[in-house]
Design a protein around this motif. Structure first.
Motif, PDB file in Angstrom:
ATOM      1  N   ILE A 105       0.847  -1.148  -0.166  1.00  0.00           N
ATOM      2  CA  ILE A 105      -0.408  -0.074  -0.297  1.00  0.00           C
ATOM      3  C   ILE A 105       0.659   1.114   0.213  1.00  0.00           C
ATOM      4  CG2 ILE A 105      -1.663   1.318   1.330  1.00  0.00           C
ATOM      5  CD1 ILE A 105      -2.687  -1.162   2.393  1.00  0.00           C
ATOM      6  N   VAL A 106       1.805   1.492   1.421  1.00  0.00           N
ATOM      7  CA  VAL A 106       2.802   2.880   0.831  1.00  0.00           C
ATOM      8  C   VAL A 106       3.298   2.672  -0.417  1.00  0.00           C
ATOM      9  CG1 VAL A 106       5.135   3.344   2.093  1.00  0.00           C
ATOM     10  CG2 VAL A 106       3.339   2.304   3.428  1.00  0.00           C
ATOM     11  N   ALA A 107       4.114   1.701  -0.761  1.00  0.00           N
ATOM     12  CA  ALA A 107       4.836   1.621  -1.927  1.00  0.00           C
ATOM     13  C   ALA A 107       3.821   1.801  -3.088  1.00  0.00           C
ATOM     14  CB  ALA A 107       5.349   0.173  -2.452  1.00  0.00           C
ATOM     15  N   HIS A 108       2.741   1.665  -2.793  1.00  0.00           N
ATOM     16  CA  HIS A 108       2.047   2.186  -4.707  1.00  0.00           C
ATOM     17  C   HIS A 108       1.217   4.252  -4.133  1.00  0.00           C
ATOM     18  CE1 HIS A 108      -1.662   1.990  -7.347  1.00  0.00           C
ATOM     19  NE2 HIS A 108      -1.984   2.735  -6.720  1.00  0.00           N
ATOM     20  N   THR A 109       1.311   3.914  -3.097  1.00  0.00           N
ATOM     21  CA  THR A 109       1.215   5.513  -2.389  1.00  0.00           C
ATOM     22  C   THR A 109       2.223   6.623  -3.147  1.00  0.00           C
ATOM     23  OG1 THR A 109      -0.720   5.009  -0.978  1.00  0.00           O
ATOM     24  CG2 THR A 109       0.322   7.060  -0.911  1.00  0.00           C
ATOM     25  N   LEU A 110       3.638   6.030  -3.025  1.00  0.00           N
ATOM     26  CA  LEU A 110       4.846   6.639  -2.901  1.00  0.00           C
ATOM     27  C   LEU A 110       5.432   6.115  -4.211  1.00  0.00           C
ATOM     28  CD1 LEU A 110       5.627   7.077   0.724  1.00  0.00           C
ATOM     29  CD2 LEU A 110       4.898   8.563  -0.108  1.00  0.00           C
ATOM     30  N   GLN A 111       4.582   5.667  -5.297  1.00  0.00           N
ATOM     31  CA  GLN A 111       5.325   4.818  -6.350  1.00  0.00           C
ATOM     32  C   GLN A 111       6.681   5.549  -7.372  1.00  0.00           C
ATOM     33  OE1 GLN A 111       2.587   2.909  -8.822  1.00  0.00           O
ATOM     34  NE2 GLN A 111       4.265   2.341 -10.568  1.00  0.00           N
ATOM     35  N   ASP A 112       5.769   7.428  -7.005  1.00  0.00           N
ATOM     36  CA  ASP A 112       6.852   7.809  -8.275  1.00  0.00           C
ATOM     37  C   ASP A 112       8.150   8.507  -7.317  1.00  0.00           C
ATOM     38  OD1 ASP A 112       4.877   8.105  -9.848  1.00  0.00           O
ATOM     39  OD2 ASP A 112       3.934   9.995  -9.397  1.00  0.00           O
ATOM     40  N   GLN A 113       8.352   8.798  -5.543  1.00  0.00           N
ATOM     41  CA  GLN A 113       9.289   8.756  -5.351  1.00  0.00           C
ATOM     42  C   GLN A 113      10.089   8.333  -4.901  1.00  0.00           C
ATOM     43  OE1 GLN A 113       7.739  10.203  -1.670  1.00  0.00           O
ATOM     44  NE2 GLN A 113       9.362  10.223  -0.721  1.00  0.00           N
ATOM     45  N   ILE A 114       9.204   6.746  -4.787  1.00  0.00           N
ATOM     46  CA  ILE A 114      10.142   5.370  -4.221  1.00  0.00           C
ATOM     47  C   ILE A 114      10.472   4.951  -5.494  1.00  0.00           C
ATOM     48  CG2 ILE A 114      10.328   2.954  -4.392  1.00  0.00           C
ATOM     49  CD1 ILE A 114       7.619   3.602  -2.310  1.00  0.00           C
ATOM     50  N   GLU A 115      10.492   5.439  -7.106  1.00  0.00           N
ATOM     51  CA  GLU A 115      10.984   4.166  -8.860  1.00  0.00           C
ATOM     52  C   GLU A 115      12.360   5.624  -8.476  1.00  0.00           C
ATOM     53  OE1 GLU A 115      10.120   4.756 -13.137  1.00  0.00           O
ATOM     54  OE2 GLU A 115       8.292   4.751 -12.101  1.00  0.00           O
ATOM     55  N   GLY A 116      11.933   6.558  -8.142  1.00  0.00           N
ATOM     56  CA  GLY A 116      13.454   7.727  -7.897  1.00  0.00           C
ATOM     57  C   GLY A 116      14.271   7.763  -7.921  1.00  0.00           C
ATOM     58  N   ASN A 117      13.941   7.295  -5.998  1.00  0.00           N
ATOM     59  CA  ASN A 117      15.037   6.672  -5.025  1.00  0.00           C
ATOM     60  C   ASN A 117      15.961   5.831  -5.614  1.00  0.00           C
ATOM     61  OD1 ASN A 117      14.383   9.342  -3.595  1.00  0.00           O
ATOM     62  ND2 ASN A 117      12.905   8.215  -2.529  1.00  0.00           N
ATOM     63  N   LEU A 118      15.098   4.846  -6.028  1.00  0.00           N
ATOM     64  CA  LEU A 118      15.675   3.802  -6.436  1.00  0.00           C
ATOM     65  C   LEU A 118      16.357   3.356  -7.600  1.00  0.00           C
ATOM     66  CD1 LEU A 118      13.020   1.224  -6.239  1.00  0.00           C
ATOM     67  CD2 LEU A 118      14.925   1.138  -4.924  1.00  0.00           C
ATOM     68  N   ARG A 119      15.676   4.560  -8.889  1.00  0.00           N
ATOM     69  CA  ARG A 119      16.255   4.818  -9.847  1.00  0.00           C
ATOM     70  C   ARG A 119      18.718   5.522  -9.825  1.00  0.00           C
ATOM     71  NH1 ARG A 119      15.604   6.303 -15.234  1.00  0.00           N
ATOM     72  NH2 ARG A 119      16.824   7.957 -15.869  1.00  0.00           N
ATOM     73  N   SER A 120      17.386   6.954  -8.670  1.00  0.00           N
ATOM     74  CA  SER A 120      19.044   7.554  -8.734  1.00  0.00           C
ATOM     75  C   SER A 120      20.159   6.781  -7.624  1.00  0.00           C
ATOM     76  CB  SER A 120      18.654   9.158  -7.707  1.00  0.00           C
ATOM     77  OG  SER A 120      18.060   8.280  -6.241  1.00  0.00           O
TER      78      SER A 120
END
Length: 234
Positions: free
Chosen positions: A98-113
């Protein structure tokens, strides 16, 4: 049907026990391959990320063994401990999803960086190198978006003077083994000069869904087995 469910539960736990042992072996192999037990590195072994892998492998093995023995011996204490732990794990995974879906863009950005940082320091940090190799090997991918992301690394950059210039790590190769036996560490040399580089994407979503479904099934079978044991004990 109850006996079938019992032995199905035992088999599932045995399979996950083997998986736990493999993860445990991976952690040990990671420590050994990085020479973490060397005298000059032993003092910092407490911060080694491979300890997380070791811990996950140990806990998974211990949990699944308790479920296996509990089902085999029809031990209520072990089965209650096992089912409670599995229930907690399922709840945690639901919350994380649920948290990952809510913060999907932020998490994706952090993983990418984070991945780009790991790629930039690939040759200089053994931990980041090990993690990057594992990600690329297991997910059958190369870089974040594509293989040309390796331009960010000073050794693989096309302007670099060394033999690695315009190349990628061997874990980017579709088949880094020659004749299935010899590891070809130079298979990625010059790969960035290719017009097209194809990498297979990992089926993370399917794997996560299957594992989650298996956990729910195991929890259901454990509760069913506990109910049968309780009926026989009365």
């Amino acid at each position: 049907m109850d006996y079938f469910l019992k032995y199905f539960l035992i088999m599932c736990n045995l399979l996950f026990t083997v998986l736990g042992l493999l993860i445990l072996a991976l952690g040990v192999w990671g420590l050994i391959s990085k020479e973490s037990f060397a005298q000059e590195k032993i003092s910092s072994i407490g911060t080694d990320p491979m300890l997380v892998v070791l811990s996950v492998g140990f806990l998974l093995t211990a949990l699944c063994l308790s479920g296996c023995v509990g089902a085999l011996r029809e031990n209520r204490c072990l089965l209650k401990l096992f089912s409670a732990t599995v229930l907690v794990l399922i709840a945690v995974q639901v919350i994380v999803a649920i948290v990952a879906h809510t913060l999907q863009d932020q998490i994706e950005g952090n993983l990418r960086s984070g991945m780009l940082v790991a790629m930039a320091r690939y040759q200089d940090d053994l931990d980041l190198r090990f993690i990057t190799d594992e990600i690329q090997s297991n997910l059958q991918c190369c870089g974040v978006d594509n293989y040309r992301d390796w331009e960010i690394n000073i050794y693989y950059n096309c302007s670099a003077p060394g033999v690695l210039a315009c190349g990628v790590p061997a874990t980017c190769c579709v088949d880094p083994l020659e004749n299935g036996t010899v590891w070809n560490s130079q298979c990625g040399v010059g790969a960035q000069l290719l017009d097209e580089f194809t990498a297979q994407s990992g089926l993370i979503g399917i794997i996560v869904t299957v594992v989650f479904g298996v956990q729910i099934l195991i929890l259901f079978i454990t509760i069913r087995l506990l109910e049968r044991i309780n009926r026989h004990k009365v």
